[in-house]
Scaffold this active site. Structure first.
Site, mmCIF file in Angstrom:
data_model
loop_
_atom_site.group_PDB
_atom_site.id
_atom_site.type_symbol
_atom_site.label_atom_id
_atom_site.label_comp_id
_atom_site.label_asym_id
_atom_site.label_seq_id
_atom_site.Cartn_x
_atom_site.Cartn_y
_atom_site.Cartn_z
ATOM 1 N N HIS A 64 0.811 -1.217 0.000
ATOM 2 C CA HIS A 64 0.000 0.000 0.000
ATOM 3 C C HIS A 64 0.845 1.268 0.000
ATOM 4 O O HIS A 64 0.460 2.268 -0.621
ATOM 5 C CB HIS A 64 -0.975 -0.030 1.172
ATOM 6 N N ASP A 158 -6.459 -0.925 -7.458
ATOM 7 C CA ASP A 158 -6.117 -1.961 -6.476
ATOM 8 C C ASP A 158 -6.873 -3.232 -6.851
ATOM 9 O O ASP A 158 -7.764 -3.690 -6.147
ATOM 10 C CB ASP A 158 -6.496 -1.481 -5.070
ATOM 11 N N CYS A 159 -6.488 -3.796 -7.985
ATOM 12 C CA CYS A 159 -7.217 -4.919 -8.563
ATOM 13 C C CYS A 159 -6.670 -6.253 -8.070
ATOM 14 O O CYS A 159 -5.525 -6.350 -7.642
ATOM 15 C CB CYS A 159 -7.126 -4.861 -10.091
ATOM 16 N N ASP A 161 -5.998 -10.418 -9.134
ATOM 17 C CA ASP A 161 -5.421 -11.004 -10.340
ATOM 18 C C ASP A 161 -6.470 -11.034 -11.456
ATOM 19 O O ASP A 161 -7.676 -11.060 -11.178
ATOM 20 C CB ASP A 161 -4.919 -12.422 -10.054
#
EC number: 2.5.1.16
Length: 288
Positions: A64, A158-159, A161
């Site tokens: 983060h 902030d995906c 996979d």
């Protein structure tokens, strides 16, 4: 003494990692997903979705901090930030530490994710959901970036996979929408997997992003939970100078920000853009 249960990750077929499970806090298995949160002595609370670790209390700060402070300090004067995903609240937590940011919009497809993570991963958001600059939008990320009238200086994807629901955040439609609502000179970043094991993800993202941005690259960090080598983050902008700022410039911005970090620092910032030769070669071999 009874042997502890083990939870095994299933991301890769030929090898992987396991965690000893001290205590299962939550486990829901349906036809659509398998979500579990458990406690582990080494990594604290661990959240996994469909057999893949999403985050842990012990090392989430690395991911983060690098996803937020690198683009925000490279930009230098970002006022409006968009987070796609990020329901656990840790990305929001790091963005709120930038006092010059005026608005933070987070688009999460499932409102339940936010309430769930507030209950089971409270250290991730650390109260940031109460920041007055924050606005939560419940919507599909692809739809939002292609429909919104808002514009942003930094977009953070902030995906998960690119499998299942997360796959849409790696499509040309998503990247085109991000370009559409990004202010001139803005920066787009996204997690792009562990490049030694998921090299095709980086190649695919690079090819697609290059259709919409003049400067596309990657930066990297070593995150223990995401094993197999360095994790790469996609970087896209139309201002190629932002990827090549000196450590001295980043240092001045970092000191002015008053940030205190556990992983990120100005030297790490500039070094993060140095990529291993195998990835450089793979990207260079792709047709333009």
């Amino acid at each position: 003494m009874a042997e502890k249960k083990q939870w095994h990750e299933t991301l890769h077929d030929q090898f992987g990692q396991y965690f000893a499970v001290d205590n299962v806090l939550y486990h829901e298995k349906t036809d659509h997903q398998d979500l579990i949160i458990f406690e582990n002595a080494a990594f604290g609370r661990v959240m996994a979705l469909d057999g893949v670790v999403q985050t842990t209390e012990r090392d989430e700060f690395i991911y983060h901090e690098m996803m937020t402070h690198v683009p925000l300090l490279a930009h230098g004067h970002a006022k409006h930030v968009l987070i796609i995903g990020g329901g656990d609240g840790a990305m929001l937590r790091e963005v709120t530490r930038h006092k010059n940011v005026e608005s933070i919009t987070m688009v999460e497809i499932d409102a339940g994710v936010v309430s769930f993570c507030r209950q089971y991963l409270p250290n991730h958001n650390a109260g940031s959901y109460d920041d007055p600059r924050f606005k939560l939008v419940i919507d599909d990320g692809v739809n939002f970036v292609n429909q919104t009238s808002q514009t942003f200086d930094v977009i953070i994807s902030d995906c998960t996979d690119p499998i299942g629901p997360g796959e849409s955040l790696f499509t040309s439609a998503f990247y085109e929408g991000c370009k559409r609502c990004l202010n001139p000179g803005g920066i787009f970043v996204a997690q792009n997997g562990v490049c030694f094991l998921q090299q095709e993800e980086a190649i695919d993202s690079h090819r697609k992003l290059s259709h919409y941005f003049s400067d596309v690259g990657f930066y990297q960090a070593a995150i223990p939970t995401y094993y197999g080598g360095i994790m790469t983050f996609a970087w896209a902008t139309d201002n190629d100078a932002l990827r090549h700022l000196s450590t001295e410039i980043i240092q001045a911005r970092f000191l002015a920000s008053g940030l205190k970090c556990r992983y990120y620092n100005p030297a790490v910032h500039t070094a993060a853009f140095a990529l291993p030769q195998y990835l450089q070669d793979a990207l260079a071999s792709q047709p333009s």
